[in-house]
Scaffold this motif. Structure first.
Motif, PDB file in Angstrom:
ATOM      1  N   ALA A 158       0.831  -1.203   0.000  1.00  0.00           N
ATOM      2  CA  ALA A 158       0.000   0.000   0.000  1.00  0.00           C
ATOM      3  C   ALA A 158       0.865   1.251   0.000  1.00  0.00           C
ATOM      4  N   ALA A 159       0.358   2.300  -0.657  1.00  0.00           N
ATOM      5  CA  ALA A 159       1.028   3.592  -0.618  1.00  0.00           C
ATOM      6  C   ALA A 159       0.205   4.618   0.135  1.00  0.00           C
ATOM      7  N   GLY A 160      -1.122   4.465   0.107  1.00  0.00           N
ATOM      8  CA  GLY A 160      -1.988   5.422   0.773  1.00  0.00           C
ATOM      9  C   GLY A 160      -2.111   5.151   2.259  1.00  0.00           C
ATOM     10  N   SER A 161      -2.776   6.051   2.940  1.00  0.00           N
ATOM     11  CA  SER A 161      -2.976   5.950   4.376  1.00  0.00           C
ATOM     12  C   SER A 161      -4.341   5.327   4.656  1.00  0.00           C
ATOM     13  N   PHE A 162      -4.388   4.269   5.436  1.00  0.00           N
ATOM     14  CA  PHE A 162      -5.662   3.640   5.780  1.00  0.00           C
ATOM     15  C   PHE A 162      -6.500   4.601   6.624  1.00  0.00           C
ATOM     16  N   ALA A 163      -5.858   5.362   7.507  1.00  0.00           N
ATOM     17  CA  ALA A 163      -6.598   6.315   8.333  1.00  0.00           C
ATOM     18  C   ALA A 163      -7.241   7.395   7.463  1.00  0.00           C
ATOM     19  N   ALA A 164      -6.496   7.911   6.462  1.00  0.00           N
ATOM     20  CA  ALA A 164      -7.053   8.921   5.568  1.00  0.00           C
ATOM     21  C   ALA A 164      -8.193   8.341   4.741  1.00  0.00           C
ATOM     22  N   LEU A 165      -8.054   7.083   4.340  1.00  0.00           N
ATOM     23  CA  LEU A 165      -9.117   6.424   3.588  1.00  0.00           C
ATOM     24  C   LEU A 165     -10.378   6.301   4.438  1.00  0.00           C
ATOM     25  N   GLN A 166     -10.228   5.855   5.681  1.00  0.00           N
ATOM     26  CA  GLN A 166     -11.383   5.724   6.562  1.00  0.00           C
ATOM     27  C   GLN A 166     -12.038   7.069   6.825  1.00  0.00           C
ATOM     28  N   ASP A 167     -11.223   8.101   6.943  1.00  0.00           N
ATOM     29  CA  ASP A 167     -11.771   9.442   7.161  1.00  0.00           C
ATOM     30  C   ASP A 167     -12.578   9.891   5.951  1.00  0.00           C
ATOM     31  N   LEU A 168     -12.076   9.614   4.750  1.00  0.00           N
ATOM     32  CA  LEU A 168     -12.799   9.974   3.531  1.00  0.00           C
ATOM     33  C   LEU A 168     -14.122   9.223   3.448  1.00  0.00           C
ATOM     34  N   LEU A 169     -14.105   7.934   3.722  1.00  0.00           N
ATOM     35  CA  LEU A 169     -15.307   7.123   3.634  1.00  0.00           C
ATOM     36  C   LEU A 169     -16.350   7.551   4.676  1.00  0.00           C
ATOM     37  N   ALA A 170     -15.874   8.015   5.827  1.00  0.00           N
ATOM     38  CA  ALA A 170     -16.798   8.368   6.909  1.00  0.00           C
ATOM     39  C   ALA A 170     -17.401   9.750   6.748  1.00  0.00           C
ATOM     40  N   THR A 171     -16.684  10.656   6.089  1.00  0.00           N
ATOM     41  CA  THR A 171     -17.131  12.055   6.084  1.00  0.00           C
ATOM     42  C   THR A 171     -17.507  12.597   4.718  1.00  0.00           C
ATOM     43  N   ALA A 172     -17.056  11.955   3.653  1.00  0.00           N
ATOM     44  CA  ALA A 172     -17.310  12.510   2.316  1.00  0.00           C
ATOM     45  C   ALA A 172     -18.763  12.304   1.909  1.00  0.00           C
ATOM     46  N   ASP A 173     -19.440  13.397   1.574  1.00  0.00           N
ATOM     47  CA  ASP A 173     -20.818  13.325   1.109  1.00  0.00           C
ATOM     48  C   ASP A 173     -20.795  13.328  -0.417  1.00  0.00           C
ATOM     49  N   LEU A 174     -20.287  12.228  -0.993  1.00  0.00           N
ATOM     50  CA  LEU A 174     -20.088  12.114  -2.428  1.00  0.00           C
ATOM     51  C   LEU A 174     -20.636  10.777  -2.921  1.00  0.00           C
ATOM     52  N   PRO A 175     -21.005  10.673  -4.203  1.00  0.00           N
ATOM     53  CA  PRO A 175     -21.406   9.373  -4.749  1.00  0.00           C
ATOM     54  C   PRO A 175     -20.263   8.363  -4.612  1.00  0.00           C
ATOM     55  N   PRO A 176     -20.582   7.093  -4.336  1.00  0.00           N
ATOM     56  CA  PRO A 176     -19.536   6.082  -4.144  1.00  0.00           C
ATOM     57  C   PRO A 176     -18.571   5.987  -5.318  1.00  0.00           C
ATOM     58  N   LEU A 177     -19.065   6.140  -6.553  1.00  0.00           N
ATOM     59  CA  LEU A 177     -18.181   6.020  -7.711  1.00  0.00           C
ATOM     60  C   LEU A 177     -17.176   7.162  -7.741  1.00  0.00           C
ATOM     61  N   LEU A 178     -17.587   8.329  -7.292  1.00  0.00           N
ATOM     62  CA  LEU A 178     -16.668   9.460  -7.240  1.00  0.00           C
ATOM     63  C   LEU A 178     -15.633   9.259  -6.142  1.00  0.00           C
ATOM     64  N   VAL A 179     -16.059   8.717  -5.009  1.00  0.00           N
ATOM     65  CA  VAL A 179     -15.109   8.401  -3.945  1.00  0.00           C
ATOM     66  C   VAL A 179     -14.082   7.391  -4.456  1.00  0.00           C
ATOM     67  N   ALA A 180     -14.554   6.378  -5.191  1.00  0.00           N
ATOM     68  CA  ALA A 180     -13.637   5.391  -5.745  1.00  0.00           C
ATOM     69  C   ALA A 180     -12.642   6.051  -6.685  1.00  0.00           C
ATOM     70  N   GLY A 181     -13.100   6.985  -7.519  1.00  0.00           N
ATOM     71  CA  GLY A 181     -12.200   7.669  -8.437  1.00  0.00           C
ATOM     72  C   GLY A 181     -11.159   8.512  -7.715  1.00  0.00           C
ATOM     73  N   ILE A 182     -11.551   9.177  -6.637  1.00  0.00           N
ATOM     74  CA  ILE A 182     -10.597   9.971  -5.860  1.00  0.00           C
ATOM     75  C   ILE A 182      -9.513   9.071  -5.272  1.00  0.00           C
ATOM     76  N   VAL A 183      -9.928   7.906  -4.790  1.00  0.00           N
ATOM     77  CA  VAL A 183      -8.955   6.970  -4.212  1.00  0.00           C
ATOM     78  C   VAL A 183      -7.984   6.483  -5.276  1.00  0.00           C
TER      79      VAL A 183
END
Length: 342
Positions: A158-183
């Protein structure tokens, strides 16, 4: 935006939304159509679609790295029906291990650029992970940092941060496909050093995105297609600056989903042909046809092993399905022959 190299920034602003709405709608529509159709088909067709799309994604990953190998040839290699591409290249025997790729190259539909064996092994790892993600509901790579690290280990970690990923998933008010694209876009940022090219289509980031997509409302069948988009579009996407990257990613998903829908239609047509085959009460032809739908490549030996019949009976079943134009021979050789659905 957080300046930490492993952070995953959020998308904000009306201007960003205006540029994303149309490609987002296209991608969501293509995926919704694919998922709805896949949910209505038989288990044989559904399993066959998962397997074939996994090899398509693996072939797309190789193509993105400059090596075009047909998905059927990857399936032959994974099934142990062909050997080392490197050894075959040195021995001038490439058509024996890359029959479909070689045939396409001779027909002017592509150019065989043989990858090293370690690249092929990684591509087959991609295929297995994508198929596992589509099939196993008990596999939860996003459950913990340890689970995610274990899932990504075969792809180089892995290169990304699991904590940052969890924070994005918990707080981002975005469509799931857009969240996937950001990741996908930002997952590899932490891996690139100064002056090093960042591969925003790296395998770990796309696997994480596929996990996110599957976790939303039970999605994930047949999965999130990305690399099976046309390779020219992937190459253009790789060159896009960060601000323009997400619309291109969504277009790739839409095209990949459209190609997956065509593959699904082909399997449904094959299943309809199989239903018309003549058979007797004791015939194994229905079970053989089901195996042909489930597996990207089959052989007389596979039929014999799965149906617990003799090798001669397996040969007879393959002959009947070839005569009915349900399957065709893929290897172009006289022994150890393999077949694919027409």
């Amino acid at each position: 935006m957080n300046n930490e190299p492993d952070a995953i920034p959020r998308e904000t602003g009306a201007e960003a939304w205006r540029t994303l709405l149309q490609p987002l709608a296209r991608a969501q529509d293509a995926l919704a159509r694919l998922e709805a159709t896949a949910a209505a088909v038989s288990p044989d067709v559904r399993e066959g679609l998962r397997a074939r799309l996994a090899y398509r994604e693996a072939a797309g990953w190789l193509a993105h790295h400059g090596h075009w190998i047909h998905p059927v040839d990857l399936a032959l290699r994974d099934a142990g029906l062909t050997g080392s591409y490197t050894a075959a290249r040195l021995g001038a025997r490439l058509p024996s291990v890359l029959p479909v790729t070689t045939r396409d190259a001779e027909a002017g539909e592509g150019e065989a650029d043989v990858p090293e064996d370690q690249d092929v092994a990684l591509a087959l790892t991609v295929a297995r992970l994508w198929r596992r993600l589509a099939e196993l509901r008990t596999w939860q790579p996003l459950e913990s940092a340890e689970a995610l690290a274990a899932a990504l280990a075969p792809l180089g970690g892995a290169a990304g941060s699991f904590a940052a990923l969890q924070d994005l998933l918990a707080t981002a008010d975005l469509p799931p496909l857009l969240v996937a694209g950001i990741v996908v876009r930002d997952w590899s940022v932490g891996r690139a050093g100064q002056g090093e090219r960042r591969d925003r289509l790296a395998a770990p980031g796309i696997l994480v995105a596929a996990c996110i997509w599957r976790a939303q409302d039970g999605r994930g069948d047949p999965g999130l297609p990305v690399w099976s988009a046309p390779v020219q579009r992937l190459h253009r996407l790789a060159l896009q600056p960060r601000a323009l990257w997400l619309p291109g990613f969504l277009d790739c998903v839409a095209e990949a989903a459209g190609l997956a829908a065509r593959e699904l239609a082909r399997l449904r047509q094959a299943e309809a042909r199989a239903a018309t085959l003549e058979r007797t009460a004791r015939s194994r032809l229905p079970q053989a046809a089901a195996l042909a739908l489930r597996h990207p490549v089959i052989s007389a030996r596979l039929l014999a092993d799965r149906l617990r019949i003799s090798h001669r009976a397996g040969l007879d079943l393959t002959r009947q399905m070839v005569d009915a134009r349900l399957i065709r021979e893929a290897t172009g050789r006289e022994s150890w022959r393999a077949f694919v659905v027409v």
